[in-house]
Write a protein that holds these residues in place. Structure first.
Motif, PDB file in Angstrom:
ATOM      1  N   LEU A  31       0.857  -1.186   0.000  1.00  0.00           N
ATOM      2  CA  LEU A  31       0.000   0.000   0.000  1.00  0.00           C
ATOM      3  C   LEU A  31       0.896   1.239   0.000  1.00  0.00           C
ATOM      4  O   LEU A  31       1.443   1.633   1.022  1.00  0.00           O
ATOM      5  CB  LEU A  31      -0.917  -0.013   1.224  1.00  0.00           C
ATOM      6  N   HIS A  32       1.052   1.827  -1.173  1.00  0.00           N
ATOM      7  CA  HIS A  32       2.004   2.927  -1.334  1.00  0.00           C
ATOM      8  C   HIS A  32       1.468   4.270  -0.870  1.00  0.00           C
ATOM      9  O   HIS A  32       2.246   5.163  -0.548  1.00  0.00           O
ATOM     10  CB  HIS A  32       2.458   3.017  -2.796  1.00  0.00           C
ATOM     11  N   PHE A  33       0.157   4.426  -0.847  1.00  0.00           N
ATOM     12  CA  PHE A  33      -0.414   5.706  -0.425  1.00  0.00           C
ATOM     13  C   PHE A  33      -1.634   5.455   0.444  1.00  0.00           C
ATOM     14  O   PHE A  33      -2.448   4.578   0.148  1.00  0.00           O
ATOM     15  CB  PHE A  33      -0.819   6.552  -1.638  1.00  0.00           C
ATOM     16  N   LEU A  34      -1.751   6.210   1.503  1.00  0.00           N
ATOM     17  CA  LEU A  34      -2.943   6.180   2.348  1.00  0.00           C
ATOM     18  C   LEU A  34      -3.153   7.597   2.860  1.00  0.00           C
ATOM     19  O   LEU A  34      -2.245   8.190   3.456  1.00  0.00           O
ATOM     20  CB  LEU A  34      -2.755   5.204   3.518  1.00  0.00           C
ATOM     21  N   ASN A  35      -4.338   8.141   2.609  1.00  0.00           N
ATOM     22  CA  ASN A  35      -4.592   9.516   3.050  1.00  0.00           C
ATOM     23  C   ASN A  35      -4.905   9.547   4.545  1.00  0.00           C
ATOM     24  O   ASN A  35      -4.960   8.513   5.214  1.00  0.00           O
ATOM     25  CB  ASN A  35      -5.694  10.168   2.206  1.00  0.00           C
ATOM     26  N   SER A  36      -5.120  10.727   5.057  1.00  0.00           N
ATOM     27  CA  SER A  36      -5.324  10.883   6.501  1.00  0.00           C
ATOM     28  C   SER A  36      -6.582  10.163   6.983  1.00  0.00           C
ATOM     29  O   SER A  36      -6.614   9.665   8.109  1.00  0.00           O
ATOM     30  CB  SER A  36      -5.384  12.363   6.872  1.00  0.00           C
ATOM     31  N   SER A  37      -7.589  10.071   6.149  1.00  0.00           N
ATOM     32  CA  SER A  37      -8.801   9.337   6.543  1.00  0.00           C
ATOM     33  C   SER A  37      -8.505   7.854   6.717  1.00  0.00           C
ATOM     34  O   SER A  37      -9.018   7.211   7.634  1.00  0.00           O
ATOM     35  CB  SER A  37      -9.905   9.521   5.501  1.00  0.00           C
ATOM     36  N   GLY A  38      -7.683   7.318   5.843  1.00  0.00           N
ATOM     37  CA  GLY A  38      -7.303   5.912   5.952  1.00  0.00           C
ATOM     38  C   GLY A  38      -6.447   5.646   7.177  1.00  0.00           C
ATOM     39  O   GLY A  38      -6.609   4.630   7.861  1.00  0.00           O
ATOM     40  N   ILE A  39      -5.532   6.548   7.460  1.00  0.00           N
ATOM     41  CA  ILE A  39      -4.690   6.406   8.653  1.00  0.00           C
ATOM     42  C   ILE A  39      -5.556   6.506   9.909  1.00  0.00           C
ATOM     43  O   ILE A  39      -5.374   5.752  10.870  1.00  0.00           O
ATOM     44  CB  ILE A  39      -3.557   7.450   8.639  1.00  0.00           C
ATOM     45  N   ASN A  40      -6.524   7.403   9.886  1.00  0.00           N
ATOM     46  CA  ASN A  40      -7.457   7.534  11.005  1.00  0.00           C
ATOM     47  C   ASN A  40      -8.252   6.241  11.200  1.00  0.00           C
ATOM     48  O   ASN A  40      -8.473   5.799  12.334  1.00  0.00           O
ATOM     49  CB  ASN A  40      -8.393   8.718  10.758  1.00  0.00           C
ATOM     50  N   LEU A  41      -8.661   5.626  10.111  1.00  0.00           N
ATOM     51  CA  LEU A  41      -9.384   4.357  10.188  1.00  0.00           C
ATOM     52  C   LEU A  41      -8.509   3.278  10.827  1.00  0.00           C
ATOM     53  O   LEU A  41      -8.969   2.517  11.673  1.00  0.00           O
ATOM     54  CB  LEU A  41      -9.825   3.926   8.789  1.00  0.00           C
ATOM     55  N   LEU A  42      -7.238   3.213  10.439  1.00  0.00           N
ATOM     56  CA  LEU A  42      -6.320   2.245  11.051  1.00  0.00           C
ATOM     57  C   LEU A  42      -6.202   2.482  12.552  1.00  0.00           C
ATOM     58  O   LEU A  42      -6.188   1.532  13.339  1.00  0.00           O
ATOM     59  CB  LEU A  42      -4.932   2.341  10.415  1.00  0.00           C
ATOM     60  N   ALA A  43      -6.120   3.737  12.942  1.00  0.00           N
ATOM     61  CA  ALA A  43      -6.008   4.064  14.363  1.00  0.00           C
ATOM     62  C   ALA A  43      -7.271   3.644  15.114  1.00  0.00           C
ATOM     63  O   ALA A  43      -7.192   3.034  16.190  1.00  0.00           O
ATOM     64  CB  ALA A  43      -5.751   5.556  14.541  1.00  0.00           C
TER      65      ALA A  43
END
Length: 80
Positions: free
Chosen positions: A24-36
């Protein structure tokens, strides 16, 4: 949809959940928030082992994935 899928898997109370993010080369802030948020949900299930696989070669992973351990110290982070 992704969070519903992830929480659906968590609801089955598996012994382990592995998130392989190495490609996964790119993940926006919404995706990072989802991981958190998902990491915090898993923390509420101490019988479920969360493994996150990443690579130090992708900048967002080397910066963001170690922070997940701050949210859930039992998380297994494999950066290879």
């Amino acid at each position: 949809p992704i969070m519903a899928l992830a929480t659906g898997v968590l609801a089955t109370n598996p012994a382990s959940i592995t998130l392989n993010l190495k490609d996964l080369h790119f993940l926006n802030s919404s995706g990072i928030n989802l991981l958190a948020k998902f990491t915090i949900e898993v923390r509420k299930h101490p019988d479920v082992r969360l493994v996150v696989r990443g690579t130090p070669d992708i900048p967002w992973q080397s910066k963001s994935l170690p922070n997940l351990k701050k949210l859930h110290p039992a998380l297994v982070l494999l950066m290879d």
